[in-house]
Design a protein around this motif. Structure first.
Motif, PDB file in Angstrom:
ATOM      1  N   ARG A  37       0.798  -1.235   0.000  1.00  0.00           N
ATOM      2  CA  ARG A  37       0.000   0.000   0.000  1.00  0.00           C
ATOM      3  C   ARG A  37       0.827   1.280   0.000  1.00  0.00           C
ATOM      4  NH1 ARG A  37      -3.894  -3.330   2.083  1.00  0.00           N
ATOM      5  NH2 ARG A  37      -6.064  -2.733   1.714  1.00  0.00           N
ATOM      6  N   THR A  38       2.084   1.206   0.482  1.00  0.00           N
ATOM      7  CA  THR A  38       2.861   2.450   0.654  1.00  0.00           C
ATOM      8  C   THR A  38       4.238   2.414   0.006  1.00  0.00           C
ATOM      9  OG1 THR A  38       4.021   1.801   2.680  1.00  0.00           O
ATOM     10  CG2 THR A  38       1.803   2.685   2.946  1.00  0.00           C
ATOM     11  N   GLY A  39       4.778   1.231  -0.274  1.00  0.00           N
ATOM     12  CA  GLY A  39       6.145   1.120  -0.785  1.00  0.00           C
ATOM     13  C   GLY A  39       7.196   1.080   0.312  1.00  0.00           C
ATOM     14  N   ARG A 154      -2.088   1.521  14.085  1.00  0.00           N
ATOM     15  CA  ARG A 154      -1.278   0.949  12.995  1.00  0.00           C
ATOM     16  C   ARG A 154      -1.414   1.685  11.667  1.00  0.00           C
ATOM     17  NH1 ARG A 154      -4.553  -4.678  11.474  1.00  0.00           N
ATOM     18  NH2 ARG A 154      -6.518  -3.627  10.968  1.00  0.00           N
ATOM     19  N   ASP A 155      -2.594   2.285  11.419  1.00  0.00           N
ATOM     20  CA  ASP A 155      -2.784   2.939  10.111  1.00  0.00           C
ATOM     21  C   ASP A 155      -1.841   4.131   9.945  1.00  0.00           C
ATOM     22  OD1 ASP A 155      -4.309   4.212  12.135  1.00  0.00           O
ATOM     23  OD2 ASP A 155      -5.527   5.240  10.634  1.00  0.00           O
ATOM     24  N   VAL A 156      -1.445   4.742  11.066  1.00  0.00           N
ATOM     25  CA  VAL A 156      -0.540   5.892  11.013  1.00  0.00           C
ATOM     26  C   VAL A 156       0.898   5.479  11.342  1.00  0.00           C
ATOM     27  CG1 VAL A 156       0.012   8.119  12.094  1.00  0.00           C
ATOM     28  CG2 VAL A 156      -2.373   7.544  11.580  1.00  0.00           C
ATOM     29  N   GLY A 286      10.447   5.811   5.066  1.00  0.00           N
ATOM     30  CA  GLY A 286       9.065   6.153   5.395  1.00  0.00           C
ATOM     31  C   GLY A 286       8.832   7.630   5.140  1.00  0.00           C
ATOM     32  N   ASN A 287       7.768   8.141   5.757  1.00  0.00           N
ATOM     33  CA  ASN A 287       7.419   9.560   5.588  1.00  0.00           C
ATOM     34  C   ASN A 287       8.077  10.354   6.721  1.00  0.00           C
ATOM     35  OD1 ASN A 287       6.211  12.075   5.487  1.00  0.00           O
ATOM     36  ND2 ASN A 287       4.117  11.296   5.294  1.00  0.00           N
ATOM     37  N   THR A 288       9.032  11.195   6.367  1.00  0.00           N
ATOM     38  CA  THR A 288       9.709  12.026   7.384  1.00  0.00           C
ATOM     39  C   THR A 288       9.191  13.471   7.332  1.00  0.00           C
ATOM     40  OG1 THR A 288      11.568  12.476   5.889  1.00  0.00           O
ATOM     41  CG2 THR A 288      11.812  10.611   7.392  1.00  0.00           C
TER      42      THR A 288
END
Ligand code: COA
Length: 330
Positions: A37-39, A154-156, A286-288
């Protein structure tokens, strides 16, 4: 005409690698769910008491060294973060103290994932007017200490990583410069991505009940954020290119905010840019948030993906909701 150019960049991520399998040991999730879903395959999370400024310092030292400057050359520090070291004062003040340059202007930017894009534009404005000559722009985040690492969150929790990136902008009369920035926000749906408490609109700002409810953790309506991203990114990219007489074919490298590989792949298809011209590193970090673009841009530069004269496009979206883009002649 006076403008600004990036004279040096730096980035820093903590050593501690947290893989998707590590997270699967803490909550009901799996490497397959997260990667598909996110890579994202892994992210860096700090260990112990480490703040956004602690991650920023080595990134800034690298950026100053690359620029051939010292902190004494700075006229201003702009710090984009949603995870400040303390609630107030802003992390720009803490960073200024660490760099031992008392007296220069400091400014914190609270525009989440679009923070660095806004920061570059603000620095550019101060330099264009002649008010400042050299401005440091930092994006740094410590998410890991503020995530709900149980199945409830978990979704975040699986999305975010820690890290820092920095750029030194300095005045130039040449063509290699920050050409233009497009900045936007729409607060109508601010609640679809927010961290609510402690909150000044609540009295008291924080209670044991709120702690139990997890209202000090980020909340997100993932699909709504996804839709926002795939609408606003193409819009703002078209805006900044077309008003500067450029097309997507002129862009040598696009560095989008690293929130979700699927978002970036979808946007690349929509705007018609070849995937070889899009730099992604979300797989490793991830998203930083505010740090994602400066980390990715600096890695791309270090890998030789950007050469002098190239047209470089940065584009971001995030909580607020906010979105924006910078167009740079490298
Ligand atoms: N592991 C396993 N399952 C999970 C999970 C996780 N980490 N997180 C959520 N799920 C579950 C949900 O509970 C849901 O289960 P259900 O069908 O039984 O109700 C299911 O997976 C699907 O959830 P959904 O939220 O519909 O998934 P999605 O396909 O929308 O993907 C995101 C979720 C977060 C990856 C996606 O919406 C996204 O990336 N949105 C943008 C987020 C973003 O970019 N945020 C940062 C902005 S700067």
């Amino acid at each position: 005409m006076r403008g600004s150019r990036i004279a040096g960049m730096g980035h820093f991520v903590p050593e501690n690698i947290v893989t998707n399998d590590h997270l699967a040991a803490l909550m009901e999730t799996s490497d397959e769910w997260i990667a598909k879903r996110t890579g994202i395959r892994e992210r860096r999370w700090v260990v112990g008491d480490v703040g956004a400024t602690d991650l920023a310092v080595p990134a800034v030292e690298q950026a100053l060294a690359e620029a051939g400057m010292t902190a004494a050359d700075l006229d201003m520090i702009i710090f984009a973060t949603l995870s400040p070291d303390v609630n107030f004062p802003g992390s720009s003040c803490l960073l200024q103290a660490r760099l031992a340059v008392p007296g220069i202007a400091t400014l914190d930017i609270r525009n989440q994932c679009t923070g660095f894009v806004y920061g570059l534009s603000v620095a550019d404005q101060f330099i264009r007017t002649g008010a400042m000559k050299t401005v440091l722009v930092v994006g740094a985040e410590v998410h890991s200490s503020g995530l709900d690492i149980s199945t409830r969150g978990r979704d975040v929790a699986v999305l975010f990583g820690d890290g820092a990136g920095a750029a030194v902008l300095t005045a130039t009369e040449g063509d290699n410069r920050l050409i233009d920035s497009a900045l936007h926000a729409d607060g109508t749906d601010y609640e679809i991505l927010m961290l609510e408490a402690p909150a000044s609109r609540l009295n008291p700002r924080f209670t044991p009940e709120m702690f139990e409810q997890g209202r000090h953790y980020p909340q997100m309506v993932g699909q709504a954020v996804f839709k926002h991203a795939v609408k606003r990114l193409p819009e703002v990219i078209d805006e900044v290119l077309s008003r500067n007489g450029a097309t997507i074919d002129d862009v040598a490298l696009m560095v989008p905010h690293q929130a979700n590989l699927r978002i970036n792949e979808m946007v690349a298809r929509m705007i018609g840019i070849d995937s070889s011209k899009v730099y992604n590193n979300i797989q490793r970090y991830g998203n930083t948030t505010a740090a994602s673009i400066p980390i990715a841009l600096h890695e791309a530069v270090q890998e030789g993906r950007v050469k002098s004269g190239d047209l470089v496009l940065l584009a971001a979206f995030g909580a607020g909701l906010t979105w924006g883009a910078n167009l740079i002649r490298w």
